[in-house]
Scaffold this active site. Structure first.
Site, PDB file in Angstrom:
ATOM      1  N   VAL A 131       0.836  -1.195   0.000  1.00  0.00           N
ATOM      2  CA  VAL A 131       0.000   0.000   0.000  1.00  0.00           C
ATOM      3  C   VAL A 131       0.874   1.250   0.000  1.00  0.00           C
ATOM      4  O   VAL A 131       1.899   1.286   0.686  1.00  0.00           O
ATOM      5  CB  VAL A 131      -0.881   0.024   1.280  1.00  0.00           C
ATOM      6  CG1 VAL A 131      -1.693   1.295   1.364  1.00  0.00           C
ATOM      7  CG2 VAL A 131      -1.767  -1.194   1.353  1.00  0.00           C
ATOM      8  N   CYS A 132       0.445   2.266  -0.753  1.00  0.00           N
ATOM      9  CA  CYS A 132       1.081   3.581  -0.667  1.00  0.00           C
ATOM     10  C   CYS A 132      -0.011   4.645  -0.782  1.00  0.00           C
ATOM     11  O   CYS A 132      -1.183   4.369  -0.518  1.00  0.00           O
ATOM     12  CB  CYS A 132       2.163   3.764  -1.738  1.00  0.00           C
ATOM     13  SG  CYS A 132       1.539   3.903  -3.417  1.00  0.00           S
ATOM     14  N   ARG A 133       0.332   5.839  -1.193  1.00  0.00           N
ATOM     15  CA  ARG A 133      -0.650   6.917  -1.265  1.00  0.00           C
ATOM     16  C   ARG A 133      -1.611   6.728  -2.432  1.00  0.00           C
ATOM     17  O   ARG A 133      -2.811   6.847  -2.280  1.00  0.00           O
ATOM     18  CB  ARG A 133       0.077   8.257  -1.381  1.00  0.00           C
ATOM     19  CG  ARG A 133      -0.860   9.452  -1.434  1.00  0.00           C
ATOM     20  CD  ARG A 133      -0.062  10.760  -1.407  1.00  0.00           C
ATOM     21  NE  ARG A 133      -0.949  11.879  -1.641  1.00  0.00           N
ATOM     22  CZ  ARG A 133      -1.193  12.400  -2.844  1.00  0.00           C
ATOM     23  NH1 ARG A 133      -0.598  11.889  -3.908  1.00  0.00           N
ATOM     24  NH2 ARG A 133      -2.007  13.422  -2.980  1.00  0.00           N
TER      25      ARG A 133
END
Length: 98
Positions: A62-64
């Site tokens: 997961v990231c932005r």
């Protein structure tokens, strides 16, 4: 590249499935909220913290917005880890955060 949408990840969590989430955002970004139970390893440190991960487990990255998690996916997959990229990232996440 294996992918899951934010709604698919949320469904897995709501069903009580055991999921291993790695959040590769920076420290300032995770202060805004992380998915409960996620492991925070900033992308720049991921290569140096591989020893903390288990090749027998599946990981959701997961990231932005999905870009950095795609790079993390490529790194981990090239090292023999089983990974899935959460598309849309935390910008699309409408589930619980801590």
């Amino acid at each position: 590249m294996k992918k899951l949408s934010t709604s698919e990840v949320k469904m897995l969590l709501n069903e009580g499935k055991s999921v291993n989430i790695i959040d590769v955002r920076e420290v300032e970004e995770v202060k805004e909220g992380m998915i409960p139970g996620a492991i925070h390893i900033p992308l720049g440190l991921l290569e140096f913290r591989l020893h903390e991960l288990d090749k027998e487990k599946d990981y959701i990255i997961v990231c932005r917005s999905g870009g950095r998690s795609a790079r993390a996916y490529e790194l981990l997959e090239s090292r023999g880890y089983t990974v899935t990229n959460m598309t849309g990232g935390m910008l699309d996440w409408n589930g619980e955060t801590k």
